[in-house]
Design a protein around this motif. Structure first.
Motif, PDB file in Angstrom:
ATOM      1  N   ASP A 139       0.340   6.393  -6.730  1.00 25.34           N
ATOM      2  CA  ASP A 139       0.421   4.976  -6.703  1.00 25.34           C
ATOM      3  C   ASP A 139       1.919   4.485  -6.535  1.00 25.34           C
ATOM      4  O   ASP A 139       1.931   3.340  -6.168  1.00 25.34           O
ATOM      5  CB  ASP A 139      -0.253   4.235  -7.616  1.00 25.34           C
TER       6      ASP A 139
ATOM      7  N   VAL B 135      -3.741  -0.886  -4.676  1.00 25.11           N
ATOM      8  CA  VAL B 135      -4.291   0.417  -5.485  1.00 25.11           C
ATOM      9  C   VAL B 135      -5.659   0.016  -6.429  1.00 25.11           C
ATOM     10  O   VAL B 135      -6.213  -1.069  -6.447  1.00 25.11           O
ATOM     11  CB  VAL B 135      -3.076   0.975  -6.289  1.00 25.11           C
TER      12      VAL B 135
ATOM     13  N   THR C  10       0.772  -1.336   0.057  1.00 29.22           N
ATOM     14  CA  THR C  10       0.218   0.059   0.033  1.00 29.22           C
ATOM     15  C   THR C  10       1.011   1.362  -0.046  1.00 29.22           C
ATOM     16  O   THR C  10       1.707   1.608   1.108  1.00 29.22           O
ATOM     17  CB  THR C  10      -0.919   0.128   1.069  1.00 29.22           C
TER      18      THR C  10
END
Length: 944
Positions: A323, A510, A315
């Protein structure tokens, strides 16, 4: 049009007409059911047996049989119900008859004992009230009786005993209530269940010994709970009875109806499971029962230690809309594992193979051990270049005994979120039906995620219905590790949009990346008719039409007509047309053959085939010929063969028929032609007499029509010899004791039927004050025939029973004289006409010459009292004959009429009663109509 009736053979207990004209066939369980569907009609009707739901299963499915006989050996209770015989031949409505099969059985009874709930104590010795419940499954309803020792117990025979049926289980349960338990109530109790010997079913009984030790069961488990084991171990679960009298029986079960492991061994209360696996874990219950009170149960949980489904995800920093992993930002690595037992799960982290401990910048957290699956997180705060490396999550069970799970996650400058794309030119694929197709999505990123394939709902009806479109393998979603979805033998139903997307595990946590691929499946045109045969006479005009049902692509469709290999015409479909036709103006001999129409698109061709022929249709044998078989010589017989021609007008005139015949026991055919003069009309009955057939041989007959085109379709039938009922009638007797009722038959043109019956099987709902209580001989088990006049019968409804057909025994008056005389026969029978609504009983002599004539020979109306009476009447037939017994319904339901012991004897009756018993006046008192006839005859003689 067809007619149908159902007859039966096999071991029936009883066959009778119930109220509302329902025919019921009663049979004992495990006997053989055999029902035969007898049909008439021309053309010969097709027969089909079906059944309505009468139980849990029907011979491993609904028995749909295409022949006349339905046979079920070893019939079970679940196969009872209503069976239908349906006959149809395309004329009028199908003929349907039904019969309800009632399967009788009686299971062993079972006694269960309960104590008063409000005063429940540990043992029955201290109880005031005890209930003994007796239950048995049966059909018909069971009758119970109780005994204490040798003493029969009935309601009121003992003040301390009460016998009753619970309202909600009437007919199924009988309860014996012992009030204020007394010393004499401790005894051996017997429950006898009976169905009163119907179908020969014997009574059954169960016993229970009630004493001061009688107590409900209790059990205990000799093991740890929960039981934690390692895979591969052999475990033993031990359950013992800790109380109860009689001694309880023990069994192991799993909740929800799950089966015990196939490898398991059960020995009483001991369950052994060798080489236990993860799938064998769960709850196991020991049940103890002794028919006293409720069963006792104890449950234990088996926990098979193990680790499964290790996953990870990365994450990025949630506080930045990016991202990617970047220096100076936060990144979190998560690791998830399913563990049994969950409280033993423990995680550890390694960096580049060396142990890693939680710190201010490397924060390690774990979820609560009660939450499954277990998850551990490694938060890297303020990512630095020195933090790059391989992080390993290690999952293990605290006490060992099972392999660890290690998951490696690489964090570096090359660790990037996934990107998804479709190769150029591969987002819209066109495939032919039956091909193998590869749908491909290219995925980049590190770590490389798993791809998930699914069907995408297209806009329109599918989206509106919010239905999930399944993948070709039947699942909702398919995983792919190389980005390729391969579809083998693609079909038109598999066309549409496919979605590939990245998974959120084993990769970046994501928003999933996704792409769509459109698959178009082309298929050749579907056409109709695929094949049809057309029969035409020479010189006639006709048209052939080939219809397009569907195709893809549906544009630029072409058609091509051929006769054999000769091209007839070609063309292209317009957008408004979905068929093409070819016209033949006048058929000649060269026009016979196979016409084809090919409709083509890019995917291939669909073909309509028309076989144009001048062959005549098959003749259709007529099976309902009256007195088809005759015999006038000792060793041979003749047969009247009759048939009609199917659709004779469609082809050229029938010139002749080729008749082939052979004995069933031989292979040699004998043939001859039967010439036909003039045109054969549709429905015209053609006749040819076969002679010199050898008794008792059966023959196979083949009939082939011939036109100027040549031979047409042949049809065959078997001719079977059957001896006449009475080649020389001297005496005939019938007491209706046999199921075949001496070849009596029901008239197919009347309103309702006569019923074979015996008083022993009389329905409990029978109409009182009418009908006999025994047969003529005075026995309840003997049979007779009667008419049931309850609803839905109406006043004037008639039922006619037909005797077999009898040939006369003609006599010669003397050896020198060729003159023959027709014999006299005495027809006698017993009748029972009791009830205030009795209608009429009529007897007719039916003679069969060129026409069938019915002559009344005896009649009686009104109530004749509750006893059997005898009737005799002289008959003088001049041709083969039958006796017709007609029962007519009176004004109400108390009008059952019965007959029994029918006889026909050669010679006149001895002291016969008057032919018409409606006249009760003595012979010396003539009726007024007799005087009128006498006077009229006198006047006629005087005028002459």
């Amino acid at each position: 049009p067809p007619t149908v009736r159902i007859v039966h053979s096999g071991k029936a207990c009883n066959v009778e007409e119930e109220r509302y004209s329902e025919r019921v066939y009663t049979i004992k369980e495990e006997e053989t059911l055999e029902l035969q569907c007898l049909v008439t009609g021309h053309p010969r009707p097709q027969i089909r047996w079906t059944k309505t739901a009468g139980g849990a299963s029907d011979r491993q499915g609904d028995p749909t049989l295409q022949n006349e006989t339905l046979k079920i050996t070893n019939i079970s209770r679940h196969q009872g119900g209503r069976y239908y015989c349906k006959a149809e031949n395309g004329l009028g409505s199908p003929a349907i008859r039904s019969i309800r099969v009632d399967v009788y059985f009686l299971d062993d009874p079972m006694i269960t004992v309960h104590q008063s709930v409000g005063e429940s104590k540990e043992h029955f010795y201290f109880e005031r009230t005890v209930f003994l419940r007796c239950v048995a499954n049966s059909n018909p309803p069971v009758h119970y009786s109780w005994r204490r020792g040798r003493e029969a117990l009935t309601q009121g025979s003992d003040a301390g005993v009460e016998i009753y049926e619970p309202f909600f289980t009437q007919g199924e349960t009988k309860i014996l209530k012992l009030k204020n338990l007394r010393p004499q109530d401790y005894a051996v109790y017997s429950c006898i269940s009976s169905v009163r010997s119907v179908c020969g079913i014997t009574d059954k009984s169960a016993r229970f010994n009630l004493n001061n030790r009688t107590a409900p069961p209790s059990v205990k488990l000799l093991l740890d709970d929960p039981l934690v084991v390692n895979t591969g171990e052999t475990i033993t679960l031990v359950c013992v009875a800790s109380g109860g009298d009689p001694a309880p029986s023990l069994e192991w079960v799993r909740p929800g109806g799950q089966e015990l492991p196939k490898r398991s061994v059960v020995n009483g209360g001991t369950l052994t499971i060798p080489a236990i696996s993860l799938e064998d874990g769960g709850a196991y219950t020991c049940l103890g029962s002794n028919d006293v009170g409720n069963p006792a149960k104890k449950t234990t949980i088996i926990l098979v230690r193990g680790l499964r489904k290790g996953r990870f995800w990365i994450t990025p920093d949630p506080y930045h809309n990016d991202d990617n992993i970047q220096i100076g930002r936060e990144v979190k690595i998560s690791c998830q594992v399913e563990a049994t037992p969950p409280e033993e799960l423990q995680f550890s982290w390694l960096k580049n193979g060396r142990p890693l401990r939680s710190s201010e910048r490397m924060v390690i957290t774990h979820t609560d051990t009660e939450i499954t699956p277990g998850t551990t997180n490694l938060d890297i705060i303020d990512l630095k270049f020195t933090d790059f490396g391989t992080y390993t999550c290690v999952a293990a069970l605290r006490n060992g005994g099972t392999p660890e799970i290690s998951i490696d996650v690489n964090i570096s400058s090359t660790t990037v979120p996934p990107e998804l794309s479709v190769p150029r030119g591969r987002s819209h694929l066109i495939a032919q039906e039956g091909d193998t197709v590869d749908l491909q999505c290219l995925v980049s990123g590190k770590p490389k995620p798993i791809l998930l394939w699914s069907r995408a709902e297209e806009s329109g009806a599918a989206a509106a219905a919010a239905t999930v479109i399944l993948m070709p393998d039947g699942s909702e979603q398919t995983e792919s590790y190389d980005g390729v979805l391969r579809i083998i033998n693609v079909s038109r139903e598999m066309g549409g949009a496919y979605r590939c997307q990245t998974s959120q595990y084993n990769g970046f946590n994501v928003k999933p990346r996704e792409a769509l691929i459109q698959l178009v499946v082309q298929f050749p045109p579907n056409v109709e008719p695929e094949y049809t045969e057309i029969r035409q006479a020479l010189g006639r005009a006709f048209s052939l039409t080939c219809r397009l049902l569907r195709a893809h692509p549906a544009r630029l469709l072409r058609y091509e007509w051929k006769l054999g290999s000769r091209l007839l015409t070609v063309g292209q479909f317009s957008e408004q047309r979905d068929d093409t036709s070819y016209q033949v103006k006048a058929l000649n001999r060269e026009g016979y053959g196979e016409y084809t129409c090919d409709i083509t698109n890019e995917a291939g061709a669909g073909r309509c085939t028309f076989l144009v022929t001048g062959k005549a249709h098959a003749p259709e044998f007529y099976y309902d010929t009256y007195s088809a078989l005759w015999q006038n010589r000792p060793r041979v017989y003749g047969f009247k063969l009759q048939w009609t021609q199917m659709e004779p007008g469609t082809v050229d005139r029938i010139l002749a028929y080729r008749l082939g015949i052979r004995q069933m026991t031989q292979s040699r055919w004998w043939e001859q032609e039967i010439p036909i003069e003039g045109n054969v009309q549709k429905g015209e009955l053609l006749t040819y007499n076969l002679t010199e057939l050898i008794k008792p041989e059966s023959y196979l007959v083949r009939l082939t029509p011939i036109t100027r085109y040549g031979e047409g379709d042949a049809t065959e039938r078997i001719i079977t010899y059957s001896a006449p009922v009475n080649p020389h009638l001297r005496e005939f007797q019938c007491g209706f004791e046999d199921e075949a009722v001496c070849l009596f038959s029901q008239d197919k043109t009347d309103v309702f039927d006569w019923t074979r019956h015996s008083a022993a099987t009389r329905d409990s709902k029978y109409t009182p004050n009418t009908g006999p209580s025994t047969d003529h001989a005075g026995t309840k088990t003997g049979f007779y025939m009667y008419i049931e006049t309850s609803r839905p019968r109406l006043e004037g409804d008639a039922a006619r029973l037909l005797s077999p057909t009898f040939n006369m025994n003609s006599k010669t008056s003397s050896s020198s004289s060729p003159v023959t005389t027709n014999p006299t026969y005495c027809f006698s029978f017993y009748y029972h006409m009791y009830g205030k609504h009795i209608g009429a009983l009529n007897v007719f002599l039916r003679q069969k010459t060129q026409t069938v004539t019915d002559t009344s020979v005896w009649s009686l109306t009104g109530n004749q009292g509750d006893r059997w009476r005898r009737a005799k009447v002289n008959i003088h037939p001049t041709a083969p004959f039958q006796m017709v017994m007609e029962g007519v319904r009176g004004a109400g339901i108390e009008g059952d009429i019965a007959i029994d012991d029918v006889t026909i004897e050669e010679g006149e009756c001895k002291d016969p009663p008057p032919n018409n018993l409606r006249s009760l006046a003595p012979p010396s008192s003539p009726h007024i109509w007799q005087l009128c006839i006498t006077l009229s005859l006198a006047l006629i003689g005087r005028q002459r």
